[in-house]
Design a protein around this motif. Structure first.
Motif, mmCIF file in Angstrom:
data_model
loop_
_atom_site.group_PDB
_atom_site.id
_atom_site.type_symbol
_atom_site.label_atom_id
_atom_site.label_comp_id
_atom_site.label_asym_id
_atom_site.label_seq_id
_atom_site.Cartn_x
_atom_site.Cartn_y
_atom_site.Cartn_z
ATOM 1 N N ASP A 1 0.793 -1.224 0.000
ATOM 2 C CA ASP A 1 0.000 0.000 0.000
ATOM 3 C C ASP A 1 0.833 1.286 0.000
ATOM 4 O OD1 ASP A 1 -2.398 1.614 0.289
ATOM 5 O OD2 ASP A 1 -1.817 1.821 2.392
ATOM 6 N N THR B 1 -0.524 9.151 4.547
ATOM 7 C CA THR B 1 -1.146 9.387 5.851
ATOM 8 C C THR B 1 -2.641 9.120 5.789
ATOM 9 O OG1 THR B 1 0.516 11.049 6.375
ATOM 10 C CG2 THR B 1 -1.514 11.110 7.654
ATOM 11 N N PHE B 2 -3.290 9.560 4.717
ATOM 12 C CA PHE B 2 -4.723 9.325 4.557
ATOM 13 C C PHE B 2 -5.017 7.829 4.494
ATOM 14 C CE2 PHE B 2 -8.661 9.000 2.091
ATOM 15 C CZ PHE B 2 -9.490 9.787 2.873
ATOM 16 N N SER B 3 -4.162 7.088 3.820
ATOM 17 C CA SER B 3 -4.332 5.638 3.742
ATOM 18 C C SER B 3 -4.250 5.001 5.125
ATOM 19 C CB SER B 3 -3.269 5.041 2.818
ATOM 20 O OG SER B 3 -3.316 3.641 2.866
ATOM 21 N N GLU B 4 -3.268 5.411 5.899
ATOM 22 C CA GLU B 4 -3.115 4.867 7.253
ATOM 23 C C GLU B 4 -4.303 5.246 8.130
ATOM 24 O OE1 GLU B 4 -0.720 2.726 8.137
ATOM 25 O OE2 GLU B 4 0.002 2.860 6.080
ATOM 26 N N LEU B 5 -4.801 6.467 7.950
ATOM 27 C CA LEU B 5 -5.962 6.920 8.710
ATOM 28 C C LEU B 5 -7.197 6.094 8.366
ATOM 29 C CD1 LEU B 5 -7.181 8.999 10.678
ATOM 30 C CD2 LEU B 5 -7.637 10.433 8.682
ATOM 31 N N THR B 6 -7.393 5.800 7.092
ATOM 32 C CA THR B 6 -8.555 4.999 6.703
ATOM 33 C C THR B 6 -8.463 3.573 7.238
ATOM 34 O OG1 THR B 6 -7.579 4.473 4.557
ATOM 35 C CG2 THR B 6 -9.081 6.362 4.647
ATOM 36 N N ILE B 7 -7.261 3.054 7.374
ATOM 37 C CA ILE B 7 -7.103 1.723 7.978
ATOM 38 C C ILE B 7 -7.564 1.755 9.433
ATOM 39 C CG2 ILE B 7 -5.396 0.010 8.749
ATOM 40 C CD1 ILE B 7 -3.825 0.705 6.151
ATOM 41 N N VAL C 1 -9.628 3.920 10.841
ATOM 42 C CA VAL C 1 -11.081 4.141 10.872
ATOM 43 C C VAL C 1 -11.813 2.842 10.526
ATOM 44 C CG1 VAL C 1 -12.988 5.351 9.719
ATOM 45 C CG2 VAL C 1 -10.945 6.611 10.429
ATOM 46 N N GLY C 2 -11.300 2.107 9.561
ATOM 47 C CA GLY C 2 -11.914 0.828 9.199
ATOM 48 C C GLY C 2 -11.891 -0.176 10.341
ATOM 49 N N GLN C 3 -10.794 -0.223 11.079
ATOM 50 C CA GLN C 3 -10.726 -1.115 12.234
ATOM 51 C C GLN C 3 -11.747 -0.705 13.292
ATOM 52 O OE1 GLN C 3 -6.574 -0.671 13.174
ATOM 53 N NE2 GLN C 3 -6.003 -2.503 12.034
ATOM 54 N N THR C 4 -11.866 0.590 13.521
ATOM 55 C CA THR C 4 -12.838 1.082 14.498
ATOM 56 C C THR C 4 -14.263 0.748 14.059
ATOM 57 O OG1 THR C 4 -11.330 2.880 15.057
ATOM 58 C CG2 THR C 4 -13.626 3.128 15.744
#
Length: 126
Positions: free
Chosen positions: A67, A85-91, A93-96
């Motif tokens: 990724d 950074t946006f990619s890591e943030l979406t990961i 958020v997806g876990q949450t």
């Protein structure tokens, strides 16, 4: 168990990504993830459940290793940090959201023993 297989997937990422390319590696990762989620959701024994976990672990390792490299290669130089950074943030958020969906499913079917299968099976859809 999934983390052990994720390490293996991350190690295999360069071996797979070099000859196939980043996009094909993502496709391979997505296919493994969907197959692993379905195997886990419909597992009839502990062995099948572990097999599904191993497929999902490999997919997670492949995806997380490729990724940031893929994003860095396709994004403009001035925006690379933002996109990674946006990619890591979406990961995160997806876990949450996964935890929230699991909570909602457990509240809808509190006494059903198969509600975990619904949660794992949703991974193949989403």
């Amino acid at each position: 168990m999934i983390n052990v297989w994720a390490i293996g997937g991350a190690v295999l990422a360069s071996v797979i990504a070099e000859p196939l390319g980043r996009r094909s590696t993502f496709l391979t990762s997505a296919t493994c993830f969907i197959a692993g989620s379905l195997v886990q959701a419909f597992a009839s024994s502990y062995g099948w459940l572990l097999f599904g976990v191993s497929l999902v672990g490999l997919a997670v390792g492949l995806g997380l290793a490729i990724d940031p490299i893929y994003i860095a290669e396709i994004s403009p130089a001035g925006r690379r940090g933002y996109f990674v950074t946006f990619s890591e943030l979406t990961i995160a958020v997806g876990q949450t959201l996964g935890f929230v969906v699991a909570l909602v499913i457990s509240l809808i079917w509190p006494s059903w023993a198969g509600n975990w299968r619904v949660m794992i099976g949703l991974g193949a859809i989403v």
